[in-house]
Design a protein around this motif. Structure first.
Motif, PDB file in Angstrom:
ATOM      1  N   GLU A   1       1.602  14.530 -24.205  1.00  0.00           N
ATOM      2  CA  GLU A   1       2.583  14.988 -23.214  1.00  0.00           C
ATOM      3  C   GLU A   1       2.392  16.468 -22.895  1.00  0.00           C
ATOM      4  OE1 GLU A   1       6.653  13.701 -23.007  1.00  0.00           O
ATOM      5  OE2 GLU A   1       5.443  12.384 -21.734  1.00  0.00           O
TER       6      GLU A   1
ATOM      7  N   ARG B   1       0.807   9.051 -18.880  1.00  0.00           N
ATOM      8  CA  ARG B   1       2.198   9.498 -18.994  1.00  0.00           C
ATOM      9  C   ARG B   1       3.095   8.347 -19.466  1.00  0.00           C
ATOM     10  NH1 ARG B   1       4.428  14.446 -19.380  1.00  0.00           N
ATOM     11  NH2 ARG B   1       3.646  15.272 -17.399  1.00  0.00           N
TER      12      ARG B   1
ATOM     13  N   ARG C   1       5.169   8.204 -22.988  1.00  0.00           N
ATOM     14  CA  ARG C   1       6.627   8.005 -22.989  1.00  0.00           C
ATOM     15  C   ARG C   1       7.015   6.810 -23.862  1.00  0.00           C
ATOM     16  NH1 ARG C   1      10.299  10.779 -22.796  1.00  0.00           N
ATOM     17  NH2 ARG C   1       8.774  12.071 -23.846  1.00  0.00           N
TER      18      ARG C   1
END
Length: 927
Positions: free
Chosen positions: A667, A692, A696
């Motif tokens: 991240e 991404r 997450r």
């Protein structure tokens, strides 16, 4: 005198460098403050006790040479006349900068390659003993040399090297010089005025007063400036010797006027002319000085003696005692005189056959060019600078020539080529001007191809697509059939560049895909056709219509050297082959491109190919190799100025870090991406969204992950990119939705993916569709689907998908209370994750295995898994027999970096050296 503290600082810096703590020392102060004298004294001390075989190399930059590419570098290394043994490996690129044969034609070479080569030359000189490089008056240093000094200083910490730069304060600081001053490994030494005791010591006995008032007055008048002080005292001593009264009133008001007075007084007109000639030409041949001054040769000799006697020139030389004195001579004739003298000097040097860069240095100082021969000199000088790897200097020459010939298409193209590496936006506008002015369709086509390459750098690819399509239509209309080989090749180049730019941004991808369907397939008999084939293969793969067709075109694209024409054939064909599960030829193509870029000193292509191959390794299921390539790419981009706006090294490394168990670091890398309008790009944006989303999800934000995945799917659909493997958002989404119990939503994604997989047709894609369907289907049917997915994956290229299928199947069996069956499949998943390095899935598999009543094996795998990506790549090269320097050159890092990596590798693997290292790596490969 009065500089003991400063000399001590210099000595301390030198000794730090001798101990291996390389750095730069920037000595700053106003004109005449004594920087040159301090350097001379410090270097005398250094020469006396520098350990053998240490070297001291010096150069003094001059204002008149500020526009000569690598002029200061040549002056630095001139005493060595570097032998072939010093110019081996990457250091061979230094030849472009060091060559004194400016008339010899030289092919264009990248500035990075030359700077890289000069770095390795300096490293070679510093290896046997400490190296001290000194550049006086660095504010006049030519741009190319200054950029290399900045490149060197950023890497100085790994060498027994001291870089000493003397800068006149009060001059406009060049951006590169400011970067050097602010570098981590730069120390500054600011010279202040001489103290009162030093001033008093310099005053001759007849002028001194017992109460020190005369010394205080001299200090006040000169500001403690040694140059002003010495010249003022010389004037007063001469006046006293001539029976002129000398008093405090004689000193008052004379400090700042003494330079002009001592320079101009008592000179005859011929002597002043010779002084002006020396000020313009420098330490040149007496006959040229005579011609420029328009005096007989005998007068030159007498005038030089007079100038030396008056302390205008140094004794026995044609060098001014200080730049301030030279400036006073130039200013004496009035505002227009220096330009008139420089114009004549340039003509004299040109007629004498001097190198174009030397002549151009004088022409650049003129307000404007107003004669044809001047523009010709500028173009010739630009070619020389380009051959030295100094495009910035070439651009400076060409800008002046273009002002004389603003509508010269050839000049516009030459200037665009020079500006493209550092100022691509300006280069794009120049190419547009040239395209509009060009009257021949073939010339417009060649310009359009160049425009396309620059458009990629300035994010204006859609405009280039329109230009290329238009010129393709013109070529078809005007060239007719049959075409010459040259015309056919040009038409192919236009088509391939239209495809390269068309696949850059999402908005132009649909039209590019349609174009591929409409156009005939080239044979692949030359580099241009192979480039077109490679990009056609990539387009077909992204469209997801037929893996067999895409792989066939990609294979043909690699028949000719895939590194040609910038490596586009290798990149495009490699992408298609990888997506079609033809892993070995894809990896081989990227490997050849990486090897070619490393040997050519092409850091940008090397970086791009490394991070692309990292994505390929990730698809192939080898996270160890993926991490090694991604880390090397990221490290290289991080140390270079262009790395700040480069996205793929960050995306590739983040993509690998998530399954390796470091989602937080992934991240951070993704947060650091600064490229504007990232969401427009066809490749990077979707890989970014996948990385991404996976980060997450790994960090527990399932909703956030699903948002990114749906955005990815919508974006791909809008661009007409339907390959199920390229960015499998639907598979990730189905698995996440299944974990949330939202099976109906997940089945929708699975069905979408299965329809894409059926078109693409590879076993991996089909297996992925079955996996997505299996995790979103309850009961026996779900188990059947997962069993079939695992069967398809087994023995194939989808290693990580296979592990995921085994894990999902194990969980499904555990939910049915089939603990024995669950343990079997979960253990397979865990073992597979250990081999591929997927720590994230490994943790999940081990947890499920415990719940099924199984006992996980030892966690952590091989000690090799503890190596960082860069350590892994260094270890492989070392085990293969490469020495530390060869490894450093290949990876664009320093020898010290390689040594640090190897030390860490030996410690982590508990091996004693290269032989043991090779055995350890072979054992891992055998497993």
């Amino acid at each position: 005198m009065g500089r003991r503290r400063e000399l001590a600082r210099f000595t301390a810096s030198r000794r730090r460098a001798e101990d291996g703590d390389g750095h730069a020392l920037l000595v700053r102060g106003p004109a005449g403050i004594g920087k040159t004298s301090l350097l001379a004294a410090a270097l005398r001390d250094a020469a006396a006790d520098l350990p053998e075989p240490g070297r001291i190399l010096t150069a003094a930059a001059a204002r008149k040479d500020a526009n000569t590419a690598y002029g200061v570098v040549r002056d630095l290394f001139a005493p060595l006349a570097p032998e072939e043994s010093l110019l081996r490996g990457s250091a061979r690129f230094a030849r472009h900068a060091l060559s004194t044969d400016a008339a010899a034609p030289a092919p264009a070479v990248s500035s990075f390659a030359v700077q890289h080569g000069l770095y390795w030359l300096a490293a070679s000189l510093a290896t046997p003993g400490p190296l001290v490089l000194v550049v006086d008056d660095v504010q006049w240093c030519d741009e190319s040399s200054l950029r290399w000094l900045e490149y060197l200083v950023r890497r100085a910490g790994d060498l027994p090297l001291l870089v000493v730069l003397a800068q006149r304060s009060g001059t406009a600081a060049d951006g590169t010089l400011a970067e050097i001053a602010g570098a981590h490994d730069t120390r500054t030494l600011d010279l202040g005025p001489l103290p009162l005791d030093a001033v008093a010591e310099l005053i001759p006995e007849p002028l001194a007063t017992p109460d020190g008032l005369f010394a205080r007055t001299c200090l006040a008048e000169t500001g403690g400036n040694p140059l002003l002080l010495r010249r003022m005292l010389g004037e007063l001593s001469r006046a006293q010797a001539g029976d002129e009264p000398v008093s405090l009133s004689s000193v008052a008001g004379s400090g700042r006027a003494v330079l002009a007075t001592s320079t101009l007084d008592r000179l005859s007109a011929p002597t002043r002319a010779v002084a002006m000639a020396v000020a313009v030409l420098g330490n040149d041949e007496p006959d040229l000085l005579a011609k420029l001054a328009e005096v007989p040769g005998a007068v030159v000799s007498a005038a030089l003696e007079t100038l030396q006697a008056h302390e205008i020139l140094l004794d026995g030389t044609r060098e001014f005692v200080h730049e301030l004195v030279r400036a006073a001579i130039l200013d004496a004739g009035g505002a227009g005189e220096p330009a008139r003298w420089r114009r004549r000097a340039a003509r004299l040097l040109s007629d004498a056959g001097r190198p174009a860069e030397e002549v151009a240095g004088h022409l650049l100082l003129l307000p404007e060019l107003d004669e044809e021969w001047m523009a010709g000199i500028m173009r010739e000088a630009a070619k020389s600078a380009t051959g030295r790897g100094a495009p910035g200097t070439a651009a400076r020459y060409l800008k002046r020539a273009l002002a004389f010939h603003p509508h010269d298409v050839g000049l516009l193209l030459e200037l665009a080529a020079a500006l493209a590496p550092a100022e691509p936006f300006a280069a794009f506008e120049l190419l547009e001007r040239a395209r509009v002015l060009a009257t021949d369709v073939r010339e417009r086509a060649r310009i359009a191809v160049r425009l396309g390459m620059v458009a990629l750098a300035v994010q204006r690819a859609p405009e280039a697509v329109t230009v290329l399509r238009d010129v393709a239509g013109e070529l078809d209309a005007r060239l007719g059939e049959p075409r010459s080989v040259a015309d056919a090749g040009l038409r192919t180049l236009v088509e391939s560049m239209a495809l390269i730019t068309g696949l850059d941004e999402k908005g132009t991808v649909p039209a590019a895909l349609a174009r591929v369907r409409e156009q005939p397939t080239p044979a692949g008999d030359d580099p241009a056709e192979c480039q077109l084939l490679g990009m056609r293969a990539a387009a077909r793969a992204l469209e997801g219509d037929s893996a067999a067709t895409a792989a066939a075109e990609a294979t043909r694209a690699l028949r000719v050297d895939p590194a040609g024409l910038g490596g586009w054939a290798a990149l495009g064909a490699g992408l298609a082959l990888q997506l079609a599960d033809e892993l070995k030829p894809a990896q081989d193509a990227l490997g050849r491109l990486i090897e070619h870029a490393s040997g050519a000193g092409d850091a940008w292509t090397y970086c791009l190919a490394q991070c692309t191959r990292a994505m390929f390794w990730h698809w192939a299921g080898d996270l160890t190799e993926a991490g090694a390539d991604a880390q090397v790419s990221f490290d290289l981009a991080h140390q270079e100025s262009w790395g700040e706006t480069t996205t793929m090294p960050r995306i590739a490394l983040a993509t690998v870090l998530v399954p390796r168990g470091d989602a937080a670091r992934a991240e951070e890398l993704l947060d650091g991406i600064t490229r504007p309008r990232l969401d427009r790009f066809a490749l990077e944006y979707h890989w970014y969204l996948m990385a991404r989303a996976q980060a997450r999800a790994a960090l527990g934000d399932t909703d956030g992950a699903l948002r990114h995945l749906r955005t990815c799917g919508e974006s791909l659909a809008g661009a007409g990119m339907a390959n199920p493997v390229f960015a499998p958002w639907w598979l990730e989404g189905a698995c996440l939705l299944a974990d949330l119990g939202r099976l109906a939503e997940g089945r929708e994604l699975a069905e979408h993916g299965q329809s894409l997989a059926a078109r693409w047709g590879t076993p991996r894609a089909v297996g992925m569709g079955l996996l997505a369907a299996g995790v979103t289907t309850d009961g026996d049917r779900g188990v059947e689907l997962l069993t079939e997915a695992a069967r398809i994956f087994e023995g194939g290229p989808g290693l990580r998908e296979h592990q995921r299928a085994e894990y999902s199947l194990g969980r499904a069996l555990l939910a049915r209370d089939d603990r024995r069956g669950a343990r079997e499949h979960l253990r397979r998943a865990a073992d597979g994750c250990t081999r591929t390095g997927d720590r994230h899935l490994l943790d999940a598999a081990r947890t499920a295995l415990l719940a099924a009543g199984g006992r996980p094996g030892p966690q952590g795998g091989s000690a090799l898994d503890t190596l960082t990506g860069s350590e892994r790549r260094v270890a492989e090269l070392a085990a293969g027999g490469d020495g530390n320097r060869a490894i450093a050159e290949a990876l664009f890092v320093t020898v010290r970096t390689v040594e640090m990596h190897l030390t860490s590798v030996y410690k982590k693997l508990n091996v004693g050296g290269r032989a043991d290292l090779a055995a350890e790596l072979n054992r891992r490969d055998a497993r």
